[in-house]
Design a protein around this motif. Structure first.
Motif, PDB file in Angstrom:
ATOM      1  N   VAL A 153      -9.090  -6.870  -3.456  1.00 38.02           N
ATOM      2  CA  VAL A 153      -9.480  -5.914  -2.403  1.00 38.02           C
ATOM      3  C   VAL A 153     -11.003  -5.322  -2.861  1.00 38.02           C
ATOM      4  O   VAL A 153     -11.866  -5.332  -2.096  1.00 38.02           O
ATOM      5  N   LEU A 154     -11.083  -4.761  -4.016  1.00 38.48           N
ATOM      6  CA  LEU A 154     -12.158  -4.158  -4.426  1.00 38.48           C
ATOM      7  C   LEU A 154     -13.247  -5.102  -4.503  1.00 38.48           C
ATOM      8  O   LEU A 154     -14.457  -4.795  -4.196  1.00 38.48           O
ATOM      9  N   VAL A 155     -13.276  -6.430  -5.032  1.00 39.05           N
ATOM     10  CA  VAL A 155     -14.389  -7.506  -5.070  1.00 39.05           C
ATOM     11  C   VAL A 155     -14.598  -7.706  -3.685  1.00 39.05           C
ATOM     12  O   VAL A 155     -15.922  -7.792  -3.053  1.00 39.05           O
ATOM     13  N   ALA A 156     -13.982  -7.848  -2.619  1.00 43.12           N
ATOM     14  CA  ALA A 156     -14.070  -8.174  -1.201  1.00 43.12           C
ATOM     15  C   ALA A 156     -14.676  -6.996  -0.608  1.00 43.12           C
ATOM     16  O   ALA A 156     -15.345  -7.102   0.476  1.00 43.12           O
ATOM     17  N   GLY A 157     -14.193  -5.810  -0.933  1.00 43.06           N
ATOM     18  CA  GLY A 157     -14.488  -4.489  -0.397  1.00 43.06           C
ATOM     19  C   GLY A 157     -14.022  -4.211   1.127  1.00 43.06           C
ATOM     20  O   GLY A 157     -14.425  -3.424   1.972  1.00 43.06           O
ATOM     21  N   LYS A 158     -12.734  -5.155   1.177  1.00 42.57           N
ATOM     22  CA  LYS A 158     -12.166  -4.819   2.601  1.00 42.57           C
ATOM     23  C   LYS A 158     -10.828  -5.478   2.281  1.00 42.57           C
ATOM     24  O   LYS A 158     -10.712  -6.211   1.400  1.00 42.57           O
ATOM     25  N   PRO A 159      -9.736  -5.405   3.229  1.00 45.13           N
ATOM     26  CA  PRO A 159      -8.557  -5.902   3.149  1.00 45.13           C
ATOM     27  C   PRO A 159      -8.659  -7.416   3.065  1.00 45.13           C
ATOM     28  O   PRO A 159      -9.341  -7.811   3.667  1.00 45.13           O
ATOM     29  N   VAL A 160      -7.786  -7.967   2.153  1.00 41.40           N
ATOM     30  CA  VAL A 160      -7.759  -9.406   2.024  1.00 41.40           C
ATOM     31  C   VAL A 160      -6.671 -10.030   2.640  1.00 41.40           C
ATOM     32  O   VAL A 160      -5.594  -9.664   2.481  1.00 41.40           O
ATOM     33  N   GLU A 161      -6.941 -11.044   3.370  1.00 45.90           N
ATOM     34  CA  GLU A 161      -5.842 -11.711   4.126  1.00 45.90           C
ATOM     35  C   GLU A 161      -4.867 -12.465   3.102  1.00 45.90           C
ATOM     36  O   GLU A 161      -5.293 -13.079   2.145  1.00 45.90           O
ATOM     37  N   PRO A 162      -3.668 -12.139   3.303  1.00 43.75           N
ATOM     38  CA  PRO A 162      -2.383 -12.543   2.102  1.00 43.75           C
ATOM     39  C   PRO A 162      -2.383 -13.996   2.278  1.00 43.75           C
ATOM     40  O   PRO A 162      -2.506 -14.740   3.518  1.00 43.75           O
ATOM     41  N   GLU A 163      -2.321 -14.475   1.210  1.00 46.58           N
ATOM     42  CA  GLU A 163      -2.023 -16.041   1.247  1.00 46.58           C
ATOM     43  C   GLU A 163      -0.474 -16.344   0.875  1.00 46.58           C
ATOM     44  O   GLU A 163       0.138 -16.587  -0.035  1.00 46.58           O
ATOM     45  N   LEU A 164       0.058 -16.570   2.290  1.00 43.25           N
ATOM     46  CA  LEU A 164       1.267 -16.849   2.491  1.00 43.25           C
ATOM     47  C   LEU A 164       1.720 -18.119   2.931  1.00 43.25           C
ATOM     48  O   LEU A 164       1.035 -18.575   3.939  1.00 43.25           O
ATOM     49  N   THR A 165       2.841 -18.775   2.281  1.00 49.05           N
ATOM     50  CA  THR A 165       3.145 -20.195   2.941  1.00 49.05           C
ATOM     51  C   THR A 165       4.230 -19.890   3.744  1.00 49.05           C
ATOM     52  O   THR A 165       4.660 -18.661   3.985  1.00 49.05           O
ATOM     53  N   VAL A 166       4.587 -20.745   4.424  1.00 46.51           N
ATOM     54  CA  VAL A 166       5.702 -20.604   5.771  1.00 46.51           C
ATOM     55  C   VAL A 166       6.960 -20.207   5.037  1.00 46.51           C
ATOM     56  O   VAL A 166       7.474 -19.226   5.685  1.00 46.51           O
ATOM     57  N   SER A 167       7.480 -20.522   4.066  1.00 46.60           N
ATOM     58  CA  SER A 167       8.720 -20.092   3.572  1.00 46.60           C
ATOM     59  C   SER A 167       8.580 -18.713   3.103  1.00 46.60           C
ATOM     60  O   SER A 167       9.426 -17.884   3.302  1.00 46.60           O
ATOM     61  N   GLN A 168       7.258 -18.209   2.374  1.00 47.80           N
ATOM     62  CA  GLN A 168       7.288 -16.759   1.804  1.00 47.80           C
ATOM     63  C   GLN A 168       7.287 -16.025   3.372  1.00 47.80           C
ATOM     64  O   GLN A 168       7.695 -14.872   3.184  1.00 47.80           O
ATOM     65  N   ALA A 169       6.514 -16.186   4.266  1.00 47.26           N
ATOM     66  CA  ALA A 169       6.624 -15.579   5.600  1.00 47.26           C
ATOM     67  C   ALA A 169       7.882 -15.263   6.015  1.00 47.26           C
ATOM     68  O   ALA A 169       8.007 -14.104   6.721  1.00 47.26           O
ATOM     69  N   ARG A 170       8.749 -16.333   6.205  1.00 44.53           N
ATOM     70  CA  ARG A 170      10.023 -16.549   6.822  1.00 44.53           C
ATOM     71  C   ARG A 170      10.781 -15.402   6.007  1.00 44.53           C
ATOM     72  O   ARG A 170      11.610 -14.561   6.434  1.00 44.53           O
ATOM     73  N   ASP A 171      10.531 -15.546   4.608  1.00 39.22           N
ATOM     74  CA  ASP A 171      11.421 -14.668   3.547  1.00 39.22           C
ATOM     75  C   ASP A 171      11.188 -13.083   3.992  1.00 39.22           C
ATOM     76  O   ASP A 171      11.817 -12.330   3.939  1.00 39.22           O
ATOM     77  N   LEU A 172       9.850 -12.814   4.041  1.00 41.62           N
ATOM     78  CA  LEU A 172       9.453 -11.635   4.234  1.00 41.62           C
ATOM     79  C   LEU A 172       9.968 -11.202   5.636  1.00 41.62           C
ATOM     80  O   LEU A 172      10.288  -9.997   5.700  1.00 41.62           O
ATOM     81  N   TYR A 173       9.799 -12.102   6.352  1.00 39.57           N
ATOM     82  CA  TYR A 173      10.298 -11.550   8.087  1.00 39.57           C
ATOM     83  C   TYR A 173      11.605 -11.181   7.941  1.00 39.57           C
ATOM     84  O   TYR A 173      12.161 -10.207   8.418  1.00 39.57           O
ATOM     85  N   LEU A 174      12.402 -11.951   7.323  1.00 34.25           N
ATOM     86  CA  LEU A 174      14.037 -11.919   7.157  1.00 34.25           C
ATOM     87  C   LEU A 174      14.310 -10.488   6.522  1.00 34.25           C
ATOM     88  O   LEU A 174      15.222  -9.743   7.089  1.00 34.25           O
ATOM     89  N   SER A 175      13.653 -10.381   5.618  1.00 31.56           N
ATOM     90  CA  SER A 175      13.892  -9.173   4.779  1.00 31.56           C
ATOM     91  C   SER A 175      13.529  -7.823   5.397  1.00 31.56           C
ATOM     92  O   SER A 175      14.263  -6.828   5.242  1.00 31.56           O
ATOM     93  N   GLU A 176      12.636  -7.949   6.021  1.00 27.77           N
ATOM     94  CA  GLU A 176      12.207  -6.644   6.981  1.00 27.77           C
ATOM     95  C   GLU A 176      12.843  -6.438   8.343  1.00 27.77           C
ATOM     96  O   GLU A 176      13.190  -5.273   8.750  1.00 27.77           O
TER      97      GLU A 176
END
Length: 476
Positions: A153-176
């Protein structure tokens, strides 16, 4: 024989509860030990045992919750979001005060001082070097996930788009969204996408890629238009959730996609006719019918429940020793519900009471039925196979296990049961203004009376509801 209760200690003639906090959680909990005086004396041993057991289970649940939270915190999306929030709070993003380098004049001329962002970058690098050492080029050998996210984030100077795979996105979605509970529709949709496309990063998914996946669901898997639409809706919801909550900036490739024209239109399920019930009742009475199938079919017929709401029952959810015998349908590890309204209590009338009693008598563990019947797909296959074995004509998607549910709904309409009572039995939610008024739940006695009025109407369906070949000839 001495009974050992974890965490229970007798000190100075008084019982105490003490339990060490796991080393990896000490910093989060803020103490090294849970301890509490129970205020109970040796002659109150039984009460002390009960209270210590309760406290042990409470701390066990707290440990599990904290460890789930730790695991969730390791998600790239969560780390990226928190790193952006951290940088914004300290005003380190582009355009904020902490990103501005101050210009000063010295004897050597114009000079530019490090910004607060520059100093934070140096601090993170130095901290990582002290933790993990330095490589030959003078870089830290390793970065913690938090350090890596903050540096990005500091190097980009802005929020960084998360590098998420489909399975990681699914697990995060289910957990929340589902509080760690497994949602069958979400798991199936993502698994089928991964099988076809791979577990790729969300940002790399293109619209042609999604379109190819949809065609594959139709041509390779033979899924109907309704099933394909549900798969598509699930992936679209996950993508939108990440866009809304975790800074995913890519356009949603699952939005505004057309269902392939070659997909078969959905075939609406229909209730069983009285002729079907004659066949099913005869099948249930047969000596060679599997007892578990017999009990599940009987419970489905007389309760209007979904198949897994019966197949996933535990013995603790069956109440036969009360004035109105009933079952409790709730979300558990073995059974998911469609909505919060689906959690309910349903009376057991006549044959359903007998079936539950017999199932309780033969249950081998805490569940009412064996593992085979706690798996959605295997349960559906077993029930539909039984329905065909009973002689009900083969009508895929129309005359299936779910037809018991449609039968009860139609029977309640014919018995002129109030819609609120129908919803309470079926687990349906109402969205009109009046739904929020009055008592939240129908009384068991009211539900029992509604079922008693409705069950005689089961199978009372006009023959014009069925397609050719779906009704058995009269007298068979």
């Amino acid at each position: 024989m001495r009974i050992i209760v974890p965490g229970l200690q007798l000190r100075n003639n008084t019982y105490h509860f003490r339990r060490a906090v796991p080393p990896d959680l000490i910093e989060i909990v803020g103490r090294r030990e849970w301890k509490k005086s129970l205020g109970l004396k040796p002659d109150q041993k039984l009460r002390a045992h009960t209270e210590a057991d309760r406290l042990w289970r409470a701390t066990e649940e707290q440990i599990a919750t904290l460890r789930r939270e730790q695991s969730r915190n390791c998600s790239p999306a969560v780390l990226a979001k928190r790193a952006a929030e951290w940088a914004r709070r300290f005003e380190l993003l582009d355009g904020q005060s902490g990103s501005i380098r101050e210009t000063v004049w010295t004897d050597r001329g114009k000079d530019e001082l490090d910004s607060q962002r520059d100093l934070h970058i140096e601090h993170i690098v130095e901290e990582a070097g002290r933790q993990f050492g330095w490589d030959e080029e003078g870089h830290p050998k390793q970065l913690t996930p938090v350090q890596q996210a903050r540096l990005a984030v500091l190097v980009a100077g802005k929020p960084v788009e998360p590098e998420l795979t489909v399975s990681q996105a699914r697990d995060l979605y289910l957990s929340e969204r589902y509080n760690e509970r497994q949602d069958k529709a979400t798991v199936q949709a993502t698994n089928q996408f991964i099988e076809m496309v791979g577990d790729v990063e969300l940002a790399s998914i293109s619209r042609p890629m999604v379109n190819k996946w949809l065609r594959s669901l139709v041509t390779d898997r033979g899924q109907s238009a309704g099933t394909v639409r549900r798969r598509l809706t699930t992936l679209k919801a996950i993508f939108n959730y990440l866009r809304k909550n975790y800074g995913l900036t890519s356009d949603n490739p699952f939005s505004e996609q057309d269902i392939p024209a070659t997909a078969a239109p959905p075939k609406p399920r229909v209730p069983f006719h009285s002729r079907h019930f004659d066949l099913l009742d005869a099948y249930v009475r047969r000596e060679d019918t599997d007892p578990n199938i017999r009990h599940i079919l009987t419970l489905l017929k007389h309760t209007g429940c979904r198949p897994m709401e019966i197949g996933g029952l535990s013995k603790s959810e069956v109440f036969l020793d009360q004035e109105v015998p009933a079952i409790r349908v709730r979300w558990t590890a073995d059974r998911r519900l469609k909505t919060a309204m689906a959690e309910r209590v349903i009376p057991l009338i006549g044959p359903a009471h007998t079936a539950a009693l017999e199932a309780l008598g033969t249950a081998s563990d805490e569940h009412l039925f064996p593992p085979l019947y706690r798996n959605t797909e295997r349960l559906s296959q077993s029930l539909n196979k039984a329905i065909r074995a009973a002689g009900v004509p083969h009508a895929p998607d129309r005359l299936v296990a779910y037809s018991f549910r449609h039968s009860m709904k139609e029977a309640m309409r014919l018995a002129e049961v109030l819609e609120e009572t129908q919803d309470a039995i079926m687990g349906h939610s109402r969205k009109d203004v009046g739904a929020g008024y009055g008592a939240a739940k129908r009384r068991l006695g009211v539900l029992k009376e509604a079922l008693e009025r409705s069950i005689p109407h089961l199978g009372d369906v006009d023959e014009t509801e069925y397609l050719p070949g779906e009704l058995s000839p009269k007298g068979t």
